[in-house]
Design a protein around this motif. Structure first.
Motif, mmCIF file in Angstrom:
data_model
loop_
_atom_site.group_PDB
_atom_site.id
_atom_site.type_symbol
_atom_site.label_atom_id
_atom_site.label_comp_id
_atom_site.label_asym_id
_atom_site.label_seq_id
_atom_site.Cartn_x
_atom_site.Cartn_y
_atom_site.Cartn_z
ATOM 1 N N ARG A 1 0.825 -1.209 0.000
ATOM 2 C CA ARG A 1 0.000 0.000 0.000
ATOM 3 C C ARG A 1 0.859 1.259 0.000
ATOM 4 O O ARG A 1 0.451 2.306 -0.483
ATOM 5 N N SER B 1 1.892 4.312 -13.508
ATOM 6 C CA SER B 1 0.947 3.275 -13.086
ATOM 7 C C SER B 1 1.535 1.884 -13.290
ATOM 8 O O SER B 1 1.329 0.980 -12.463
ATOM 9 N N GLU B 2 2.261 1.702 -14.391
ATOM 10 C CA GLU B 2 2.908 0.412 -14.633
ATOM 11 C C GLU B 2 4.016 0.150 -13.614
ATOM 12 O O GLU B 2 4.179 -0.973 -13.132
ATOM 13 N N ARG B 3 4.789 1.198 -13.293
ATOM 14 C CA ARG B 3 5.848 1.055 -12.287
ATOM 15 C C ARG B 3 5.253 0.691 -10.931
ATOM 16 O O ARG B 3 5.772 -0.175 -10.214
ATOM 17 N N LEU B 4 4.167 1.370 -10.597
ATOM 18 C CA LEU B 4 3.542 1.123 -9.307
ATOM 19 C C LEU B 4 3.054 -0.309 -9.202
ATOM 20 O O LEU B 4 3.272 -0.995 -8.191
ATOM 21 N N LYS B 5 2.386 -0.791 -10.235
ATOM 22 C CA LYS B 5 1.873 -2.152 -10.216
ATOM 23 C C LYS B 5 3.004 -3.164 -10.083
ATOM 24 O O LYS B 5 2.929 -4.117 -9.287
ATOM 25 N N ALA B 6 4.094 -2.960 -10.833
ATOM 26 C CA ALA B 6 5.223 -3.876 -10.768
ATOM 27 C C ALA B 6 5.901 -3.831 -9.394
ATOM 28 O O ALA B 6 6.315 -4.866 -8.856
ATOM 29 N N ASN B 7 6.000 -2.638 -8.817
ATOM 30 C CA ASN B 7 6.616 -2.510 -7.502
ATOM 31 C C ASN B 7 5.778 -3.170 -6.418
ATOM 32 O O ASN B 7 6.299 -3.771 -5.472
ATOM 33 N N GLN B 8 4.450 -3.058 -6.548
ATOM 34 C CA GLN B 8 3.575 -3.720 -5.587
ATOM 35 C C GLN B 8 3.735 -5.238 -5.650
ATOM 36 O O GLN B 8 3.768 -5.914 -4.621
ATOM 37 N N GLU B 9 3.854 -5.768 -6.859
ATOM 38 C CA GLU B 9 4.066 -7.204 -7.012
ATOM 39 C C GLU B 9 5.419 -7.624 -6.442
ATOM 40 O O GLU B 9 5.547 -8.700 -5.843
#
Length: 669
Positions: free
Chosen positions: A56, A231-239
Motif C-alpha cells: 500500500r 501506473s505500470e511502475r507502481l503495479k510492478a513494484n507492488q508485485e
C-alpha cells in the motif's frame, strides 16, 4: 529529478518550522486514541502483514517513507576511586540516564574519539596515555562518533555519513557500527556490532545501554525505461513487495569478537511487533548491551517494531521513540515577512550558530520550509524544461501533522518489552518535548494549519501505562511555534516565538486538567531551558528586534518562583553571534556549586567558550576561552577538580577554573 526533489523536501522539513502571516483557519486538532501494539504470531503472519502494508505504501519509485530507499542509503568498577576528582558530566535530559556524547570523563580520565581514533587522557598528568584506531586506513577525518562510558568500558557509536571516507574497512553511508572497548590497560576492542540500518540514538542506565536503529526492507525493485508509465511502475513494484521474503524485513546483526570471529544473526519473527496503523516500510530495533558483561551469547537481544521514529527519550524505567510519519513532507511556503520585505529566500542550516545579518531567522538547527518546487508551485507557468500543461497541476495532498510515540518498559533486566503506542496532533521539537512524571507522559507539539499560515501549540498528558490521553492544554503561541520546552516535576515551561518570546509556565499537577498559570513576553527567544535551582531557569537563545529579526546570542536568567508571574532577572547579550547550545544541550555546561556556566560562542569579532557566573544576583561575564588556531570550534566544556577543560576539533585545553589562566594544551591531531 525525483530524488532531488525528495532530498530537498527532506532538508526542508526534518523538524517543525512555521511562520505566520495573514489570519487563516486554525489547525484542527484530531482525537487519536491509544494504539495497541500487536506482536506477530508467526513468520507467516509477519510476512502477510508487512507485505500488504508495504504494498500500500510503495510508490512508482520504490518504498517511500519520506525518501526513496536508494537515497537512504575488564568488569565495571563497583565503587569509584577515593581520589577521583570532582567533575561534571554530560548535560543530560534526565538525571541518571546517560546520553552519548563526543567526550566523557570519570574524573581520572577523559575519553574522546576524533577521526576514528579513541584517546584516553590522564587528568592528573594531562597527557594522552592510550589511543586506539577504530578504522582501517589513514586520512580519515570527520568520522562521526559518540561515546558512552561505564567503569573501564567504553561504547563507541559510529555512524555512516554521506562521504565515502578513505578507509579500507569503515562504515558505508547509512550504516552503523558499535565498538565496545576495554580501557583497563592499553585500550583494546572487545567486540564490534554492525546492526542493519541507521543509528537513531541511545540511552544508558547503570551499565546497560539501549540502542535504537531504524531500517527499511531490503527489497530490490526493477529498473525501468523512461517510457514506462507511473501506473505500470507502481503495479510492478507492488508485485515485487508481495513476493519479498520475510528475510527482507527482518533486521540483521553482525557481531565480531576480540578474536575476529564473526557471527551473523537476524531478529526472529516472534520478536517483531506492530502498531495497528503502520506502513510496513520502516522498522525500529532496540538493542541491549550491558557494558559490564560485554556482548554475551544472546548478542544484543534485539526486539523490533514495525514503525518509524527519530526522537529518543528515556527514563530509568521507560524508553520512548517518537516521530512524525510524514516528516519529509514539505510544509506550505512561508508567507511574506512581517516587515513586508520581498518574500524570504530558502534558508540554509545555520553555520556555527552565527545569526544571519539580514534575515529575521532564528538560529535553530532545523531549516525553515523551502520555496515550492515546480511540482508544488501554484503558478500556471511551467518550468522552461517541462511541457506546457493545459491546466495548473493540483497541489499535493498534505497529510495531517501528527506524532507517533512508542513506549518500551525497561523495568526488568534484559530486553525491553513493548507497552503501548499512540498518536497526538502536531510535531515535536526534540526530546525535551517529552517528559515522564508520576506515571504520566507529557508531550508538547506544534500543529500547523494546512496552508502553513498559522499554528498553535499544545501540551498533552498521557497515561504512561496505556498511552491513553488524560488531559491537554492548548492555545499556546497562536501563530507561533515551539522553540524550547522544559518539564521540571509537576511544572512545565514552554517558549514560542514569532516576534516576541512568550515564556509560558504550566501547572501539570492534575493530569486531567493541566493549565497555563503564567506568561512572560520579551523580545527574542530561548532555544534551550536549563534548571538553575529553586525558582530559577536559564535560557539560551537569540535576542530579536520587535519585528522578530534575530540580533545575537542572549543568555537569560528567569525567576519562576511565582508560576503566575515569571520574570527575567538578568540578561547577557552578545551582538551578531550564535551558540551551538541553542540546538545541542550537550554543548552547555552549568556547575551549580560555583555558578560557573560555559556557552560555546561564534561571533563576528570573537569566538570561543564564553565563561559566565550565574547566581541569584544575575549573570556576570567572566571571560572568553579560545583555542589557538580553532577559536570557533569549541564543542564541550567540563569541570574536573579545580580546572576547566574545553574540547575543540584540534585538541583539549585546560584552564584554571577560578582565574581562567591556561594550564596546558593537549593536541588531538
Amino acid at each position: 529529478m525525483i530524488r532531488t526533489a525528495a532530498a530537498a523536501a527532506a532538508l526542508a522539513t526534518v523538524t517543525t518550522a512555521c511562520t505566520a502571516g495573514t489570519p487563516s483557519p486554525e489547525p484542527r486538532p484530531t482525537r487519536l486514541g491509544a494504539v495497541r501494539l500487536v506482536a506477530y504470531t508467526s513468520c507467516d503472519d509477519l510476512l502477510s502483514g508487512l507485505r500488504e502494508h508495504a504494498a500500500r505504501s510503495v510508490t512508482p519509485y520504490g518504498l517511500q517513507n519520506g525518501m526513496p530507499v536508494a537515497a537512504l542509503a575488564k568488569e565495571a568498577r563497583t565503587t569509584a576511586k577515593a581520589d577521583t576528582s570532582e567533575h561534571s558530566t554530560t548535560n543530560v535530559h534526565e538525571a541518571g540516564v546517560d546520553e552519548p556524547d563526543v567526550v566523557k570523563t570519570d574524573g581520572d580520565r577523559v575519553i574522546t574519539v576524533k577521526d576514528g581514533v579513541l584517546r584516553v587522557i590522564d587528568t592528573a598528568t594531562q597527557k594522552v596515555t592510550g589511543s586506539l584506531r577504530l578504522t582501517n586506513g589513514d586520512g580519515v577525518r570527520g568520522v562521526p562518533a559518540d561515546l558512552l562510558l561505564s567503569g573501564d568500558r567504553a561504547l563507541v557509536l559510529m555512524r555512516g555519513g554521506d562521504i565515502m571516507y578513505k578507509a579500507v574497512d569503515f562504515v558505508r553511508p547509512g550504516e552503523t557500527k558499535y565498538v565496545l572497548v576495554d580501557l583497563s590497560g592499553a585500550p583494546k576492542v572487545l567486540s564490534t556490532i554492525k546492526p542493519q540500518g541507521s543509528y537513531v540514538d541511545a540511552r544508558m542506565v547503570g551499565s546497560t545501554v539501549k540502542l535504537v536503529t531504524r531500517s527499511q526492507p531490503d527489497i530490490a525493485f526493477p529498473e525501468y525505461e523512461q517510457d514506462v508509465s507511473e501506473s505500470e511502475r507502481l503495479k510492478a513494484n507492488q508485485e515485487t513487495v508481495r513476493r519479498a521474503p520475510a528475510e527482507a524485513w527482518l533486521p540483521k546483526i553482525e557481531i565480531t569478537d576480540a578474536a575476529g570471529t564473526i557471527r551473523r544473526e537476524s531478529v526472529t519473527c516472534e520478536r517483531v511487533s506492530h502498531p495497528a496503523d503502520y506502513s510496513g516500510t520502516s522498522l525500529l530495533t532496540v538493542h541491549t548491551i550491558d557494558l559490564a558483561r560485554g556482548v554475551t551469547a544472546s548478542g544484543t537481544d534485539p526486539i523490533t517494531l514495525a514503525a518509524d521514529g527519530d526522537t529518543v527519550y528515556g527514563t530509568g524505567t521507560s524508553l520512548y521513540v517518537a516521530g512524525t510519519p510524514h516528516r519529509w513532507m514539505p510544509l506550505p511556503p512561508p508567507p511574506r515577512p512581517l516587515d513586508d520585505t520581498p518574500a524570504t529566500r530558502p534558508r540554509p542550516l545555520p553555520s556555527q550558530g552565527v545569526a544571519p545579518a539580514e534575515e529575521p531567522t532564528p538560529t535553530q538547527p532545523q531549516p525553515t520550509p523551502i520555496e515550492p518546487t515546480s511540482a508544488q508551485s501554484t503558478s500556471t507557468e511551467p518550468p522552461p524544461t517541462e511541457p506546457t500543461p493545459t491546466e495548473p497541476s493540483p497541489s499535493p495532498t498534505v497529510p495531517p501533522e501528527e506524532t507517533e510515540i512508542h513506549r518500551f518498559d525497561l523495568s526488568s533486566p534484559g530486553a525491553p518489552s513493548y507497552v503501548a503506542s499512540t498518536k497526538v496532533p502536531g510535531r515535536l521539537l526534540n526530546q525535551y518535548s517529552l517528559s515522564e512524571y508520576d506515571g504520566h507522559l507529557r508531550i508538547a507539539t506544534t500543529l500547523n494549519s494546512p496552508d502553513g499560515r498559522t499554528s498553535s501549540s499544545t501540551v498533552y498528558v498521557l497515561d504512561a501505562t496505556t498511552m491513553a490521553r488524560t488531559g491537554e492544554v492548548g492555545g499556546l503561541g497562536k501563530g507561533e511555534r515551539i522553540y524550547s520546552v522544559r518539564f521540571i516535576g509537576p511544572v512545565g515551561y514552554c517558549v514560542t516565538f514569532k516576534q516576541v518570546d512568550p515564556l509560558y509556565t504550566l501547572d501539570l499537577r492534575d493530569p486531567a486538567a493541566p493549565k497555563v498559570t503564567g506568561e512572560l513576553k520579551i523580545t527574542g527567544y530561548s532555544a534551550y531551558l536549563h534548571p538553575a535551582g529553586e525558582g530559577r531557569l536559564i535560557g539560551i537563545g537569540q535576542e530579536a528586534s520587535e519585528k522578530g529579526r534575530t540580533l545575537g546570542t542572549q543568555v537569560s536568567l528567569f525567576d519562576v518562583g511565582d508560576p503566575a508571574a515569571p520574570r527575567r532577572l538578568s540578561q547577557l547579550f552578545q551582538k551578531d553571534s550564535g551558540s551551538a547550545a541553542e540546538w545541542d544541550p550537550h554543548a552547555f555546561l552549568y556547575w551549580p556549586k560555583t555558578g560557573l556556566a560555559v556557552v560555546p560562542l561564534t561571533a563576528q569579532n570573537e569566538s570561543g567558550a564564553l565563561v559566565l557566573k550565574i547566581d541569584d544576583s544575575g549573570i556576570t561575564r567572566r571571560g572568553l576561552i579560545q583555542h589557538s588556531g580553532d577559536p570557533s570550534g569549541i564543542q564541550r566544556a567540563m569541570v574536573i577538580g579545580d580546572a576547566l577543560w574545553t574540547l575543540s576539533y584540534e585538541g583539549i585545553q585546560v584552564n584554571d577554573a577560578a582565574t581562567l589562566a591556561e594550564r596546558s594544551w593537549i593536541p588531538l591531531r
